[in-house]
Design an enzyme around this catalytic site. Structure first.
Site, PDB file in Angstrom:
ATOM      1  N   LYS A  78      45.237  32.106  39.682  1.00  0.00           N
ATOM      2  CA  LYS A  78      44.157  32.885  39.072  1.00  0.00           C
ATOM      3  C   LYS A  78      44.762  33.967  38.182  1.00  0.00           C
ATOM      4  O   LYS A  78      45.792  34.554  38.526  1.00  0.00           O
ATOM      5  CB  LYS A  78      43.334  33.504  40.203  1.00  0.00           C
ATOM      6  CG  LYS A  78      42.137  34.325  39.768  1.00  0.00           C
ATOM      7  CD  LYS A  78      41.373  34.835  40.996  1.00  0.00           C
ATOM      8  CE  LYS A  78      40.161  35.654  40.636  1.00  0.00           C
ATOM      9  NZ  LYS A  78      39.435  36.129  41.835  1.00  0.00           N
ATOM     10  N   SER A 153      34.619  34.940  42.148  1.00  0.00           N
ATOM     11  CA  SER A 153      35.213  35.046  40.839  1.00  0.00           C
ATOM     12  C   SER A 153      36.329  34.035  40.580  1.00  0.00           C
ATOM     13  O   SER A 153      36.690  33.808  39.425  1.00  0.00           O
ATOM     14  CB  SER A 153      35.785  36.457  40.636  1.00  0.00           C
ATOM     15  OG  SER A 153      36.812  36.696  41.566  1.00  0.00           O
ATOM     16  N   SER A 177      35.330  35.664  46.830  1.00  0.00           N
ATOM     17  CA  SER A 177      35.750  34.985  45.602  1.00  0.00           C
ATOM     18  C   SER A 177      36.586  33.736  45.772  1.00  0.00           C
ATOM     19  O   SER A 177      36.736  32.989  44.817  1.00  0.00           O
ATOM     20  CB  SER A 177      36.529  35.943  44.721  1.00  0.00           C
ATOM     21  OG  SER A 177      35.633  36.650  43.938  1.00  0.00           O
TER      22      SER A 177
HETATM   23  N1  GLN Z   1      31.131  38.394  43.980  1.00  0.00           N
HETATM   24  C1  GLN Z   1      31.811  39.486  44.605  1.00  0.00           C
HETATM   25  C2  GLN Z   1      31.956  40.638  43.646  1.00  0.00           C
HETATM   26  O1  GLN Z   1      31.605  40.466  42.543  1.00  0.00           O
HETATM   27  C3  GLN Z   1      33.127  39.041  45.133  1.00  0.00           C
HETATM   28  C4  GLN Z   1      34.214  39.085  44.150  1.00  0.00           C
HETATM   29  C5  GLN Z   1      35.556  38.838  44.739  1.00  0.00           C
HETATM   30  O2  GLN Z   1      35.703  38.452  45.910  1.00  0.00           O
HETATM   31  N2  GLN Z   1      36.568  39.108  43.952  1.00  0.00           N
HETATM   32  O3  GLN Z   1      32.382  41.689  43.985  1.00  0.00           O
END
Ligand code: GLN
Length: 474
Positions: A78, A153, A177
């Site tokens: 990532k 994400s 994420s």
């Molecule tokens: N969707 C969550 C957020 O936007 C999780 C994101 C993540 O785990 N990086 O904070």
């Protein structure tokens, strides 16, 4: 041609000589080419990966023990994880042109075992999002249905595995994420205990939540990658000193476990009825296999999202203050003095969503509001940990859906941040209390999209969690 999807399958083909590491990399490069329209990779390291494969093939030809345990592991990372001398941008304009001066500890450890990094995968900017729509490099599409989001994400890391462009991918999990895109794309997503894998070289979002995690096609690969990446690190004082078990060798357990699930979660009004039914079938499947599964009360579900978004935005507002147009990446060409350099670089460099979170986080930390929001959210975090610990006195695992729905239409929630935040309802618990959690694919919805389920265990009980997950046919 055969589809290469797990390390064991690849290593047996390498051992018989029917496959070379160069063939393997070429195979994945062709897969990447064929899936360009999904927009998975921000950058592909084609030549470099081939050059490394060649060296490894030569080493292997001299002796099969000359190569590391990850010989044949072609992995995507990532775009929030530093890989020395390679660009890293957190999918943000503000980091355009920034090259990592060192590698993340997790990356160093993978490379030391001869993994090949094939490319840098797209994601939501600074890992903020649940759909991968919030990237400077454009949206990534779900390979099961190209009109649907892959989750986020680490959406593109999940699609990288789903579309067969690599064997595994690294993601980061601050609030789901890794697990949520795994669930929406039908792959295995594992987030370890907070502190199990060093965060050194992981671009920070919410530092008391962030963990590197894996997306794989099976539990064995998740176990091996964790075993290799985990452990103490002098560059991260929050990385645990506790010894790392040989997860990959302890998968075959026959123990019977006690599993709890929250009535409030599986009966939640937002949960899709088919996912609910499939979750109940899964519970029966566990019972048939001899595990004891019980419904329990859990009153905190609706506090999770508000508390999570107060705490993570607070941490993000602090973490992202370093992007000032001076030290990293993008600098506005429209500024004529120092103050303008700061404000214009940040205004032009961050997306709307990132700015929204910086503002929210700055607000909840400001004098006069700190007690009302930040302190309250910390108290909820504490209460949640007390309750979670109590549950683990009686149970080995907590079972949860991964996401209230299957993957949704691209664009559906992109103008509704609150609905978007609410979609994380089942994943943020694990990050709020720092426990390990794993998302497993458990079938397909009548709409053709994958359904996942989540298992969570007590802190540092990855060994048990992986063994339990391994026992479930996927
Ligand atoms: N969707 C969550 C957020 O936007 C999780 C994101 C993540 O785990 N990086 O904070």
């Amino acid at each position: 041609m055969e589809r290469y999807s797990t390390l064991q399958q690849v290593q047996s083909a390498l051992a018989t000589g029917e496959l070379t590491c160069c063939d393997l990399v070429n195979y994945f490069l062709a897969q990447i080419e064929a899936s360009r329209h999904l927009n998975i990779y921000i950058e592909v390291y084609a030549e470099e990966a081939l050059a490394k494969a060649k060296v490894l093939d030569q080493k292997y030809a001299t002796s099969s023990t000359a190569v590391g345990r990850l010989f044949g592991m072609v992995i995507a990372i990532k775009d929030v994880i530093c890989y020395e001398s390679h660009a890293v941008t957190a999918a943000s304009k503000i980091l355009q042109g920034f090259v990592a001066p060192y590698s993340a500890t997790a990356i160093e450890r993978l490379l030391a075992e001869d993994a090949i990094i094939i490319g840098r995968a797209n994601c939501d900017e600074f890992a903020m999002g649940s759909t991968n729509e919030n990237s400077y490099y454009g949206i990534t599409r779900n390979a099961a249905d190209e009109n649907k989001v892959p989750g986020g994400s680490s959406g593109a890391s999940a699609v990288a595995v789903q579309a067969g462009t690599c064997i595994a991918a690294l993601g980061s999990d601050t609030g789901g994420s890794v697990r949520q895109p795994a669930g929406l794309c039908g792959v295995v997503g594992m987030k370890p205990t907070y502190g199990r894998i060093s965060r050194h070289g992981l671009i920070a979002y919410g530092s008391s939540f962030d963990q590197i995690g894996t997306l794989t096609n099976n539990v064995e690969d998740a176990a091996l990658l964790l075993e290799i990446m985990a452990g103490a690190d002098e560059f991260d004082s929050t990385a645990s000193q506790s010894p790392v078990p040989l997860y990959s060798e302890r998968l075959k357990k026959t123990e019977k476990y006690k599993v709890a699930y929250f009535k409030s979660a599986v009966e939640h009004e937002k949960l899709d009825t088919e996912i609910q039914q499939r979750t109940f079938q899964f519970i029966q499947q566990l019972q048939k296999a001899g595990h004891q599964v019980e419904a329990i009360e859990f009153d905190y579900l609706d506090y999770l999202i508000p508390a999570y978004y107060v705490l993570t935005t607070a941490e993000a507002s602090s973490n992202l203050s370093r992007y000032d147009g001076i030290r990293y990446g993008y600098r506005s060409p429209n500024a004529s003095n120092l103050l303008e350099t700061y404000t214009k670089s940040r205004t032009e460099g961050f997306s709307l969503e990132v700015k929204r979170r910086i503002m929210l986080g700055t607000f909840v930390l400001s004098a006069g509001y700190y007690e009302a929001y930040y302190t309250k959210a910390q108290q909820i975090r504490q209460l949640l940990w007390q309750r979670t610990k109590e549950i683990f006195n009686d149970f080995d695992f907590i079972l949860m859906p991964v996401s209230p729905t299957t993957a949704w239409e691209i664009g559906k929630l992109s103008n509704d941040p609150v609905e978007m935040y609410l979609s994380d309802i089942f994943t943020v618990h694990a990050n709020m209390v720092g426990i390990p959690a794993l998302a497993l694919p458990i079938g397909t919805h009548s709409n053709g999209l994958p359904i996942g389920v989540q298992l969570m265990a007590n802190r540092f009980e990855e060994e048990k969690l992986l063994a339990m997950a391994y026992s479930i046919p996927i």
